[in-house]
Design a protein around this motif. Structure first.
Motif, PDB file in Angstrom:
ATOM      1  N   ASP A 358      -2.476  10.790  15.762  1.00  0.00           N
ATOM      2  CA  ASP A 358      -3.000   9.960  14.670  1.00  0.00           C
ATOM      3  C   ASP A 358      -2.164  10.069  13.396  1.00  0.00           C
ATOM      4  O   ASP A 358      -2.469   9.427  12.395  1.00  0.00           O
ATOM      5  CB  ASP A 358      -4.457  10.355  14.363  1.00  0.00           C
ATOM      6  N   LYS A 361      -0.403   6.761  11.655  1.00  0.00           N
ATOM      7  CA  LYS A 361      -1.190   5.783  10.892  1.00  0.00           C
ATOM      8  C   LYS A 361      -0.875   4.331  11.283  1.00  0.00           C
ATOM      9  O   LYS A 361      -0.797   3.444  10.442  1.00  0.00           O
ATOM     10  CB  LYS A 361      -0.973   5.964   9.379  1.00  0.00           C
ATOM     11  N   ARG A 391      -8.012   1.044  10.776  1.00  0.00           N
ATOM     12  CA  ARG A 391      -6.801   0.275  10.437  1.00  0.00           C
ATOM     13  C   ARG A 391      -6.735  -0.970  11.323  1.00  0.00           C
ATOM     14  O   ARG A 391      -6.494  -0.873  12.535  1.00  0.00           O
ATOM     15  CB  ARG A 391      -5.561   1.149  10.606  1.00  0.00           C
TER      16      ARG A 391
END
Length: 452
Positions: A358, A361, A391
């Motif tokens: 992760d 991003k 996101r």
């Protein structure tokens, strides 16, 4: 037509590379904050008068100098121009230079803003620096440093905390390291007892290259600087000293018994090592007498961090510098600091593939665009999903499905959402897992729970 390029020793960074770099910067930033450091920034260029003479003769040669704006030949006679003396020309045609490191600009900052600063002042700084060096693996002409310094305090507890900061950063990044420590006072004591006290700078510059050029070449460099064969012979057992930290210190106490400054360095080292004993470091802390840190401004403890699983130069370094602000008219201010070499850390993490999934991003969810009606319906839903911290992007035009899915594949987006007329009627979202190919109908709330 010539293909565009960039100067040697510099690099472009793609979105993926920037995400990796920001992971490094953010990790370092978080650890600095844990220890009460505050961030500052200084200009890319400084007056040359600020920079020159602070890094030794070798460092001065590596400064990038900036030609004066306007007529850079103003003030130069025809004779001086025809003389083609580069040093003399630069002295008159260049008043500014790109910063070589962050420590000297920081010292200038402290002196300039002394009335606004509370001491001890703990600052960190994450900015690029420039060196006119020969580019090679792990060595660039433009690179980032991530410095942390404490000024206005003589306490060796600062050194202890800086060791903890280095240890914590590399533990969080998952890099196995050895933290090396030495003391410039010990090196001064060694120079004193071998009868070459006035050549301390030549000695430290030479032995600092031991890892790179080997013992024979170090000795040859010492000869070229005028050291006697007797002095070089006396230096050998010190350079090659073996044993654990306590054994090395015991030997040093005997070797440097006649040197007051050498014994002071040993005392400082013992204090730091004793405090560290009560802490649980992840890394090994090793006393290394060949560690010299070639920069002239160090006066006490010096540090360097080596990665254990990758062949590369030091990835962090630093030390105490009691006299640095004195050159700017503010004597008596002691400082100690470290500098993380972000670009080398970047290379190490890439080689070892240590980035958490992760950390990059990247987009987590992409909505396929079926047309204006679907767009208008989706925008409030996408806004709600983004507010949940997911996101998310929508493909900007109603192109062919194959093109949109190819875009998601290229960006490695793990989930794609398809919302056409049927989904709108049911107030649902068709969520596709791009790794497994699995699809399921979910509500907006169920989709958010999938990610949170």
């Amino acid at each position: 037509m010539q293909k565009p390029s960039i100067p040697k020793g510099t690099r472009d960074f793609s979105p993926e590379e920037m995400a990796k770099r920001n992971y490094i910067f953010n990790t370092i930033r978080e650890v600095y904050h844990l220890y009460g450091f505050q961030q500052i920034e200084t200009p890319a260029m400084e007056n040359l008068s600020t920079l020159m003479g602070k890094y030794g003769e070798e460092g001065d040669k590596l400064l990038f100098k900036i030609l004066n704006s306007g007529d850079c030949f103003a003030g130069l006679t025809d004779e001086e121009i025809q003389e083609r003396n580069a040093i003399k020309f630069a002295g008159k045609a260049c008043e500014k230079g790109l910063r070589y490191d962050l420590t000297v600009p920081f010292a200038r900052f402290v002196v300039q803003h002394r009335n606004e600063i509370s001491f001890p002042f703990k600052r960190y700084q994450i900015q690029p620096v420039w060196r006119a060096d020969r580019p090679q693996k792990g060595r660039y002409r433009e690179f980032y440093q991530c410095d942390g310094d404490v000024v206005g305090s003589d306490s060796l507890l600062n050194e202890v905390e800086l060791i903890q900061i280095m240890d914590e950063v590399f533990n969080r990044l998952g890099i196995r390291v050895c933290i090396k420590i030495n003391n410039r006072k010990i090196l001064s004591g060694i120079a004193e007892i071998i009868g070459e006290a006035d050549k301390i700078i030549d000695i430290t510059i030479a032995i600092d290259k031991l890892d790179k050029i080997g013992l024979d070449n170090v000795n040859e460099e010492l000869r070229s600087k005028g050291l006697s064969e007797e002095a070089i012979t006396k230096l050998q057992p010190i350079i090659e000293l073996k044993g654990n930290n306590q054994e090395k210190i015991a030997t040093l106490k005997t070797l440097l018994a006649a040197s007051e400054i050498g014994l002071k360095g040993i005392e400082e080292l013992e204090f730091i090592l004793k405090r560290i004993e009560s802490l649980s470091l992840y890394a090994q802390l090793e006393l290394d007498l060949t560690l010299a840190r070639g920069l002239n401004y160090y006066t006490g403890a010096i540090f360097e961090v080596k990665a254990l699983d990758v062949q590369i130069g030091s990835i962090t370094g630093g030390g105490r510098y009691d006299n640095l602000t004195g050159v700017f008219g503010m004597a008596g201010v002691s400082g100690v600091g470290i500098s993380f070499g972000a670009d080398r850390i970047f290379d190490v993490l890439n080689q070892l593939d240590l980035y958490p999934a992760d950390s990059l991003k990247t987009t987590q969810l992409m909505f396929v665009n079926f047309g204006e009606k679907e767009e208008a319906y989706l925008l409030p839903i996408i806004s709600q999903i983004r507010k949940a911290g997911i996101r998310t992007e929508i493909y900007p035009e109603a192109g062919k499905m194959k093109k949109q899915m190819s875009y998601a594949d290229t960006k490695k987006i793990p989930f794609v959402a398809l919302v056409g007329e049927n989904e709108i009627n049911e107030n649902k979202i068709n969520l596709k897992n791009m790794l497994t190919g699995e699809q399921k109908l979910v509500t907006t709330e169920e989709l958010i729970k999938t990610f949170c």
